[in-house]
Design a protein around this motif. Structure first.
Motif, mmCIF file in Angstrom:
data_model
loop_
_atom_site.group_PDB
_atom_site.id
_atom_site.type_symbol
_atom_site.label_atom_id
_atom_site.label_comp_id
_atom_site.label_asym_id
_atom_site.label_seq_id
_atom_site.Cartn_x
_atom_site.Cartn_y
_atom_site.Cartn_z
ATOM 1 N N GLU A 127 0.846 -1.195 0.000
ATOM 2 C CA GLU A 127 0.000 0.000 0.000
ATOM 3 C C GLU A 127 0.878 1.239 0.000
ATOM 4 N N TYR A 132 0.207 6.537 9.894
ATOM 5 C CA TYR A 132 0.703 5.731 8.784
ATOM 6 C C TYR A 132 1.911 6.438 8.185
ATOM 7 N N PHE A 133 2.962 5.656 7.980
ATOM 8 C CA PHE A 133 4.240 6.231 7.596
ATOM 9 C C PHE A 133 4.554 6.029 6.123
ATOM 10 N N GLY A 134 5.344 6.956 5.609
ATOM 11 C CA GLY A 134 5.898 6.815 4.272
ATOM 12 C C GLY A 134 7.201 6.041 4.318
ATOM 13 N N PRO A 135 7.835 5.830 3.160
ATOM 14 C CA PRO A 135 9.060 5.031 3.086
ATOM 15 C C PRO A 135 10.304 5.768 3.547
ATOM 16 N N TYR A 151 4.888 -1.614 15.085
ATOM 17 C CA TYR A 151 5.225 -1.284 13.699
ATOM 18 C C TYR A 151 6.383 -2.162 13.259
ATOM 19 N N SER A 157 13.684 -1.577 3.568
ATOM 20 C CA SER A 157 13.287 -0.466 2.687
ATOM 21 C C SER A 157 13.046 0.824 3.465
ATOM 22 N N GLY A 158 12.799 0.739 4.750
ATOM 23 C CA GLY A 158 12.700 1.940 5.579
ATOM 24 C C GLY A 158 11.312 2.310 6.049
ATOM 25 N N GLU A 159 10.294 1.920 5.314
ATOM 26 C CA GLU A 159 8.942 2.329 5.693
ATOM 27 C C GLU A 159 8.503 1.659 6.982
ATOM 28 N N LEU A 160 7.873 2.416 7.856
ATOM 29 C CA LEU A 160 7.290 1.855 9.071
ATOM 30 C C LEU A 160 5.892 1.352 8.733
ATOM 31 N N VAL A 161 5.692 0.063 8.871
ATOM 32 C CA VAL A 161 4.412 -0.548 8.519
ATOM 33 C C VAL A 161 3.621 -0.804 9.796
ATOM 34 N N PHE A 162 2.423 -0.263 9.846
ATOM 35 C CA PHE A 162 1.559 -0.444 11.001
ATOM 36 C C PHE A 162 1.093 -1.892 11.069
#
Lengths: 117, 118
Positions: free
Chosen positions: A1, A107-110, B37, B42-47
């Motif tokens: 997503e 919600y975080f971005g990359p 999280y 890749s760096g993104e924090l995924v909830f």
């Protein structure tokens, strides 16, 4: 997503350069955040915007200048940075029910990996 | 002030092993949210999950499960039958629910680096 996007993903800049980081959220949220993640340190909240108004500046040096033109876009303008500013800069967004505390999930971005030479 | 402690800095397991990531929190507030999280390379924090302090029921989502115990101020995360794709840094976080304007503040732990080897 890809609800929250950030550009560029990587940035190398000299201490005298001026650059900008961009964040865009496609989730219909109205609160946006900038975080700094340095090696071996917990995530640090830098700025918070709620309905385009800045509600938090966590003692961030003035060489970092945020801008939030609308609820979907957030910028971080950088100038005369120091090598210790090298880090991963993460943008996040959340909803904020009107009139209530905004505790919804962020919600975080990359992120943008910034290197200051 | 709030505090989140993830005592395990790094964990290494072999694929298909079960692994539990520990999270202990401190707060004087009685109403709060707890989060997990995932941050892949890749760096993104995924909830992954949010838990309300009023709800101590454990939760299961596929291979993931969470054990929330207010008596020990812990919110542990278990991955069953781990896979290489589970390799990431996992963060536990806390935010306070209240009437003030700073409820968005997430207090993060330092994270646990999980490496799942084939």
């Amino acid at each position: 997503e890809t609800g929250v996007t950030q550009t560029p993903r990587h940035l190398v800049m000299g201490m005298t350069n001026k650059k900008s980081l961009k964040c865009e959220q496609h989730l219909g949220h109205n609160a946006m955040y900038w975080y700094k993640q340095s090696a071996k340190k917990p995530l640090e909240l830098m700025f918070v915007y709620n309905f385009k108004e800045q509600t938090e500046n966590n003692s961030v040096p003035s060489r970092f200048s945020p801008e939030c033109p609308n609820s979907s876009h957030l910028f971080l303008h950088l100038h005369t940075l120091q090598p210790e500013d090298s880090a991963l800069y993460l943008c996040a967004s959340s909803s904020n029910p009107s009139g209530g505390p905004f505790t919804d999930t962020q919600y975080f971005g990359p992120g943008t990996r910034l290197t200051v030479l | 002030a709030q505090k989140v402690t993830q005592a395990q800095t790094e964990i290494s397991v072999v694929e298909k092993e079960d692994v539990t990531l520990d999270c202990v929190y401190e707060t004087r507030d009685t109403t709060y949210y707890l989060f997990w999280y995932k941050q892949p390379p890749s760096g993104e924090l995924v909830f992954l999950i949010r838990r309300n302090s009023f709800d101590e029921q454990n939760e299961i989502s596929g291979r993931y499960s969470w054990n929330f115990q207010k008596s020990t101020s812990s919110f542990n995360f278990t991955i069953t039958a781990s896979q290489v794709v589970d390799s990431a840094v996992y963060f536990c976080a806390l935010s306070i629910i209240g009437d003030g304007g700073s409820n968005y503040k997430l207090t993060f732990g330092k994270g646990t680096l999980l490496t799942v080897n084939p």
